[in-house]
Design an enzyme around this catalytic site. Structure first.
Site, PDB file in Angstrom:
ATOM      1  N   GLY A  46      -7.600  13.306  12.282  1.00 20.66           N
ATOM      2  CA  GLY A  46      -8.784  13.151  11.447  1.00 20.66           C
ATOM      3  C   GLY A  46      -8.796  11.787  10.793  1.00 20.66           C
ATOM      4  N   GLN A  51     -10.984   5.070   5.205  1.00 17.15           N
ATOM      5  CA  GLN A  51      -9.636   4.687   5.664  1.00 17.15           C
ATOM      6  C   GLN A  51      -9.652   3.409   6.504  1.00 17.15           C
ATOM      7  OE1 GLN A  51      -8.678   8.933   6.976  1.00 17.15           O
ATOM      8  NE2 GLN A  51      -6.658   8.203   6.377  1.00 17.15           N
ATOM      9  N   CYS A  98      -0.988  12.135   6.557  1.00 18.44           N
ATOM     10  CA  CYS A  98      -2.199  11.326   6.452  1.00 18.44           C
ATOM     11  C   CYS A  98      -1.906   9.938   6.997  1.00 18.44           C
ATOM     12  CB  CYS A  98      -2.616  11.236   4.991  1.00 18.44           C
ATOM     13  SG  CYS A  98      -4.078  10.226   4.712  1.00 18.44           S
ATOM     14  N   HIS A 140      -9.102  18.188   3.829  1.00 17.80           N
ATOM     15  CA  HIS A 140      -8.292  16.981   3.626  1.00 17.80           C
ATOM     16  C   HIS A 140      -9.158  15.731   3.796  1.00 17.80           C
ATOM     17  CE1 HIS A 140      -4.592  14.381   4.502  1.00 17.80           C
ATOM     18  NE2 HIS A 140      -5.588  13.628   4.918  1.00 17.80           N
ATOM     19  N   HIS A 144     -10.945  12.476   1.012  1.00 18.56           N
ATOM     20  CA  HIS A 144     -11.003  11.010   1.127  1.00 18.56           C
ATOM     21  C   HIS A 144     -12.351  10.472   0.631  1.00 18.56           C
ATOM     22  CE1 HIS A 144      -7.286   9.909   3.131  1.00 18.56           C
ATOM     23  NE2 HIS A 144      -7.436  10.862   4.034  1.00 18.56           N
TER      24      HIS A 144
HETATM   25 ZN   LIG Z   1      -5.875  11.570   5.202  1.00 21.30          ZN
END
Ligand SMILES: [Zn+2]
Length: 173
Positions: A46, A51, A98, A140, A144
């Site tokens: 994911g 990110q 992560c 999750h 973010h």
């Molecule tokens: Zn993550």
């Protein structure tokens, strides 16, 4: 398409609250294509747009199941402007990791089942009940979008331990 560098803790950009997508255009398609390429390259299951430094409410997920020949089969999914509805009272523990907290894992407790609502690349709204790894992964990734990492769910002590271990690994590398 392009592979982007993935932001890692303690990069302050990871604490950004991402904004809603309003334009379902070519720029969005390119972003999603780049996110998939970056996620598969990492590899991960994911990725949220922030990110790779883009503060938009866009997630990609691919849990990849094992095919008959034992090779992983890709099942790419895109979630734009996702929302969680009806989180269950029942919670599940899952050992999470992560890409922004490389090589670190810790158990996080989250609602076991959810309903999710999101838009696809054309802006069409979808709704689906989710459980298991999909429910965990979506929650999750949605964290973010609020600038929250899985380590923020841990006790202060555990979080410090994870960050220290990460620092040590970086020094050794
Ligand atoms: Zn993550």
């Amino acid at each position: 398409m392009a592979i982007h560098p993935i932001l890692e803790v303690p990069d302050p950009r990871l604490k950004t609250v991402s904004t809603r997508v309003e334009a379902f255009d070519d720029e969005l398609r390119t972003l999603v294509a780049d996110m998939f390429e970056t996620m598969y390259d990492a590899p991960g299951i994911g990725l949220a747009a922030i990110q790779i430094g883009v503060p938009k409410r866009v997630l990609v997920i691919d849990l990849q199941h094992e095919g008959e020949d034992g090779e992983p089969v890709r099942t790419p999914r895109v979630f734009i402007n996702p929302e969680i509805l009806d989180p269950s009272n029942e919670h599940t523990l899952y050992n999470e990791g992560c890409l922004s907290v490389p090589d670190q894992y810790a158990e996080v407790e989250r609602p076991s089942t959810i309903r999710a609502r999101w838009q696809d690349l054309d802006g069409k709204v979808h709704e689906e009940a989710m459980d298991g790894l999909m429910a965990t992964c979506l929650q999750h990734e949605m964290d973010h979008l609020e600038g929250v990492l899985f380590i923020d769910h841990l006790s202060r002590l555990k979080r410090q331990m994870v960050l220290k271990k990460l620092e040590k690994l970086r020094k050794a590398a």
